[in-house]
Design an enzyme around this catalytic site. Structure first.
Site, PDB file in Angstrom:
ATOM      1  CE  LYS A 184      -1.766   2.887   2.897  1.00 23.04           C
ATOM      2  NZ  LYS A 184      -1.898   4.160   2.188  1.00 23.04           N
ATOM      3  CD  GLU A 239       0.144   9.439  15.829  1.00 19.36           C
ATOM      4  OE1 GLU A 239       0.758  10.285  15.142  1.00 19.36           O
ATOM      5  OE2 GLU A 239      -1.071   9.493  16.064  1.00 19.36           O
ATOM      6  N   GLY A 241       3.662   3.373  13.492  1.00 21.06           N
ATOM      7  CA  GLY A 241       4.475   2.177  13.733  1.00 21.06           C
ATOM      8  C   GLY A 241       4.097   1.495  15.038  1.00 21.06           C
ATOM      9  CD  GLU A 258      14.071   0.734   8.185  1.00 24.52           C
ATOM     10  OE1 GLU A 258      14.540   1.727   8.791  1.00 24.52           O
ATOM     11  OE2 GLU A 258      14.732  -0.268   7.904  1.00 24.52           O
ATOM     12  CD  GLU A 389      10.752  12.208  11.509  1.00 25.48           C
ATOM     13  OE1 GLU A 389       9.687  11.687  11.857  1.00 25.48           O
ATOM     14  OE2 GLU A 389      11.577  11.657  10.767  1.00 25.48           O
TER      15      GLU A 389
HETATM   16  P1  TAP Z   1       2.309   7.759   8.365  1.00 24.23           P
HETATM   17  O1  TAP Z   1       1.036   8.396   8.737  1.00 24.23           O
HETATM   18  O2  TAP Z   1       2.965   6.878   9.340  1.00 24.23           O
HETATM   19  O3  TAP Z   1       2.071   6.969   6.996  1.00 24.23           O
HETATM   20  C1  TAP Z   1       2.915   5.985   6.436  1.00 24.23           C
HETATM   21  C2  TAP Z   1       2.067   4.965   5.703  1.00 24.23           C
HETATM   22  O4  TAP Z   1       1.219   4.279   6.639  1.00 24.23           O
HETATM   23  C3  TAP Z   1       1.121   5.576   4.688  1.00 24.23           C
HETATM   24  O5  TAP Z   1       0.960   4.695   3.610  1.00 24.23           O
HETATM   25  C4  TAP Z   1      -0.144   5.704   5.480  1.00 24.23           C
HETATM   26  O6  TAP Z   1      -1.289   5.852   4.726  1.00 24.23           O
HETATM   27  C5  TAP Z   1      -0.142   4.410   6.252  1.00 24.23           C
HETATM   28  N1  TAP Z   1      -0.967   4.397   7.441  1.00 24.23           N
HETATM   29  C6  TAP Z   1      -1.496   5.454   8.126  1.00 24.23           C
HETATM   30  N2  TAP Z   1      -2.189   5.006   9.195  1.00 24.23           N
HETATM   31  C7  TAP Z   1      -2.084   3.658   9.202  1.00 24.23           C
HETATM   32  C8  TAP Z   1      -2.560   2.628  10.064  1.00 24.23           C
HETATM   33  N3  TAP Z   1      -3.273   2.900  11.154  1.00 24.23           N
HETATM   34  N4  TAP Z   1      -2.246   1.347   9.784  1.00 24.23           N
HETATM   35  C9  TAP Z   1      -1.505   1.039   8.695  1.00 24.23           C
HETATM   36  N5  TAP Z   1      -1.030   1.971   7.838  1.00 24.23           N
HETATM   37  C10 TAP Z   1      -1.306   3.262   8.086  1.00 24.23           C
HETATM   38  O7  TAP Z   1       3.325   8.816   7.958  1.00 24.23           O
HETATM   39  P2  TAP Z   1       3.028  10.037   7.001  1.00 24.23           P
HETATM   40  O8  TAP Z   1       1.642  10.550   7.044  1.00 24.23           O
HETATM   41  O9  TAP Z   1       3.549   9.584   5.711  1.00 24.23           O
HETATM   42  O10 TAP Z   1       3.927  11.142   7.683  1.00 24.23           O
HETATM   43  C11 TAP Z   1       3.669  11.587   9.002  1.00 24.23           C
HETATM   44  C12 TAP Z   1       4.971  11.699   9.745  1.00 24.23           C
HETATM   45  O11 TAP Z   1       5.662  10.452   9.688  1.00 24.23           O
HETATM   46  C13 TAP Z   1       5.917  12.685   9.137  1.00 24.23           C
HETATM   47  O12 TAP Z   1       5.706  13.993   9.581  1.00 24.23           O
HETATM   48  C14 TAP Z   1       7.237  12.139   9.607  1.00 24.23           C
HETATM   49  O13 TAP Z   1       7.520  12.600  10.890  1.00 24.23           O
HETATM   50  C15 TAP Z   1       7.027  10.668   9.636  1.00 24.23           C
HETATM   51  N6  TAP Z   1       7.536   9.990   8.463  1.00 24.23           N
HETATM   52  C16 TAP Z   1       8.640   9.227   8.620  1.00 24.23           C
HETATM   53  C17 TAP Z   1       9.158   8.544   7.532  1.00 24.23           C
HETATM   54  C18 TAP Z   1      10.332   7.692   7.685  1.00 24.23           C
HETATM   55  S1  TAP Z   1      11.070   7.151   6.352  1.00 24.23           S
HETATM   56  N7  TAP Z   1      10.786   7.320   8.818  1.00 24.23           N
HETATM   57  C19 TAP Z   1       8.552   8.652   6.296  1.00 24.23           C
HETATM   58  C20 TAP Z   1       7.413   9.423   6.165  1.00 24.23           C
HETATM   59  C21 TAP Z   1       6.911  10.062   7.274  1.00 24.23           C
HETATM   60  P3  TAP Z   1      -1.754   7.343   4.355  1.00 24.23           P
HETATM   61  O14 TAP Z   1      -0.730   7.875   3.435  1.00 24.23           O
HETATM   62  O15 TAP Z   1      -3.043   7.152   3.721  1.00 24.23           O
HETATM   63  O16 TAP Z   1      -1.855   8.094   5.651  1.00 24.23           O
END
Ligand code: TAP
Length: 478
Positions: A184, A239, A241, A258, A389
């Site tokens: 996904k 969160e 994770g 990760e 972050e």
């Molecule tokens: P997340 O909300 O964690 O999203 C990552 C992935 O998980 C997306 O595909 C997301 O879908 C999905 N997801 C969201 N809620 C879920 C759930 N309850 N169960 C399973 N999958 C779920 O991160 P984001 O929105 O991309 O970014 C938010 C914050 O995460 C950023 O501000 C940053 O701090 C951090 N972040 C960290 C990394 C790395 S590489 N460590 C990468 C990106 C972001 P949706 O896209 O539909 O929400």
């Protein structure tokens, strides 16, 4: 069918991105309509224009994809490794052939500068497939026993910052080890995963080996909770994770996470200043700072603070912010309105808590989501911008006097993903590398990636390694 993947297949038209108005899900080797979740829109963060519609995957869609992956697993895992390698090599070569199209697509959907998509993301994506193709027939020599077995079906959930690269990090080792996958992508960047699905078809990959289910967080949650998957691989926020770890707890699913980071980039007084400035700029402004291992805390030795900050400000003043499709652009668009709001809020907190804010003068485009490169000095360890972050182009500067103090400050974070050390002294590099609680440590460079090198964190940055021989372990019963 209007929601099917439907762009012109002629090779000559591949030099530009030909987007269909809407996209279906990729299940069992076919693009198919979803079952009642409706369509979502994905926009260009640089213009706010709608690029295409895509399908909101439901729990039923996830179930169809998992069933397809289960059916495909029997044959795929039984193939000799050398046969699986052929498909992976083929995918890698098609990615190279279509890299211009994919780079433009990634820039359109994500907002990253085309120069980075072209010179960093795409070459690394192809390199990951080549690298893991090379392992597929050598798994018995990878140090996990003579006959390591695949896990089964992997459920993979990825973020929006490096959409195609995060896909490559997940899909390539999984397939090389004989697993099948349901992936996904993030809701703001679904397109390159759908184009990857088309590449799988082009490569003749057997049906069901790769399935792509687009949608929002609820689609990811359905995938993670599905009883038919054997492995969950997640990259994203700490969160989410933690929520995933709770879902998986008590099941026999294998899990790798990760998560976030708050890396220290540590500059000693003997460091080559110009080189360090380039490393600092690359460390925090690469990909608009949407990088989990970004060097978001600059720890500078007190005696060179003024000299370093002067040079850094001069360099920041040369950064071009704007149209990501312009090859001269250094900093593109922030990926979404939500992320822009988060960066804006944290930067405001930095000022409110007493740190000094500075940005070079730069004109930001009217439409789209933009944030000027920003430097905070006078930051203390208690400030939110030093602890949380930001995931944006915001650098917090702290100072230290001794190596011991640098280590204490660098480790004073719940995260532990990466760190950078700038010094001429080899003994100090090695001493620091032993003291820092971070999974990846760069010295006199930053944000360098290689498929042969394992990547992953300590503490709240997650567990498990991606990349290298270690990355195989996440997809094998060892
Ligand atoms: P997340 O909300 O964690 O999203 C990552 C992935 O998980 C997306 O595909 C997301 O879908 C999905 N997801 C969201 N809620 C879920 C759930 N309850 N169960 C399973 N999958 C779920 O991160 P984001 O929105 O991309 O970014 C938010 C914050 O995460 C950023 O501000 C940053 O701090 C951090 N972040 C960290 C990394 C790395 S590489 N460590 C990468 C990106 C972001 P949706 O896209 O539909 O929400």
């Amino acid at each position: 069918m209007s929601s099917a993947f439907a762009y012109a297949p002629a090779p000559e038209s591949r030099s530009v991105v030909d987007l269909a108005p809407s996209y279906g899900l990729f299940i069992d080797g076919e693009f198919a309509e979803g079952t009642g979740g409706g369509l979502r829109k994905t926009v260009s963060p640089a213009t706010e224009e709608v690029l295409a519609e895509y399908t909101q995957g439901t729990a039923e869609d996830v179930d169809r994809a998992v069933q397809a992956a289960r059916r495909a697993f029997e044959k795929w895992s039984a193939l000799p490794g050398a046969e699986r390698a052929k498909y992976l090599f083929r995918i890698a070569r098609i990615i190279q052939e279509r890299s211009r199209e994919l780079a433009v697509l990634e820039t359109l959907d994500n907002g990253k500068p085309i120069r980075e998509a072209r010179d960093a993301d795409l070459p690394l994506v192809a390199a990951h497939f080549f690298y893991y193709a090379g392992w597929a027939d050598k798994l018995g020599h990878a140090g996990f026993g003579p006959d390591p077995r695949p896990l089964g079906v992997a459920g993979q959930v990825i973020p929006w910052n490096f959409p195609l690269l995060m896909l490559a990090w997940k899909v390539a080792p999984a397939l090389a080890c004989g697993n099948t996958v349901v992936l996904k992508p993030a809701e703001t960047t679904p397109l390159s995963a759908l184009f990857f699905a088309d590449i799988c078809r082009q490569a003749g990959l057997p049906k069901g080996v790769v399935n792509i289910v687009t949608g929002d967080g609820s689609t990811g949650a359905s995938l993670v909770a599905h009883p038919g998957i054997d492995k969950v691989a997640f990259t994203g926020s700490t969160e989410v994770g933690k929520a995933i770890a709770r879902t998986v707890a008590g099941t026999d699913k294998k899990l790798t996470l990760e998560l976030g980071g708050k890396a220290a980039n540590i500059v000693f007084d003997d460091a080559p200043i110009d080189q360090a400035v380039e490393g600092i700029v690359n460390g925090i402004f690469f990909n608009q700072g949407h990088v989990c291992c970004a060097g978001s805390r600059l720890l500078v030795q007190e005696s060179i603070q003024d000299e370093l900050l002067d040079a850094l400000k001069r360099r920041m003043a040369t950064l071009r912010v704007g149209d990501p499709l312009d090859k001269n652009t250094d900093i593109g668009a922030i990926n979404s309105a939500e992320q822009l709001a988060r960066i804006t809020e944290l930067a405001a907190a930095g000022e409110a808590e007493g740190a000094e804010r500075w940005s070079p003068s730069c004109e930001l485009p009217g439409a789209g989501y933009w944030f000027a490169p920003t430097l905070f000095t006078g930051v203390t360890q208690a400030h939110r911008i030093a602890r949380e972050e930001v995931f944006g182009p915001v650098l917090s500067v702290l100072t230290f006097r001794t190596p011991q103090e640098a280590v204490a400050k660098a480790n004073n974070t719940p995260y532990g993903l990466s760190a950078g050390i700038w010094t001429e002294k080899g003994s100090r590099m090695l001493w620091m590398a032993n003291q820092l609680r971070a999974g990846v440590i760069w010295s006199n460079t930053f944000n360098k990636f290689d498929p042969a090198s394992p990547f992953g964190g300590y503490k709240e940055s997650g567990f498990g390694r991606e990349g290298g021989r270690h990355g195989l372990e996440a997809y094998l019963n060892v």
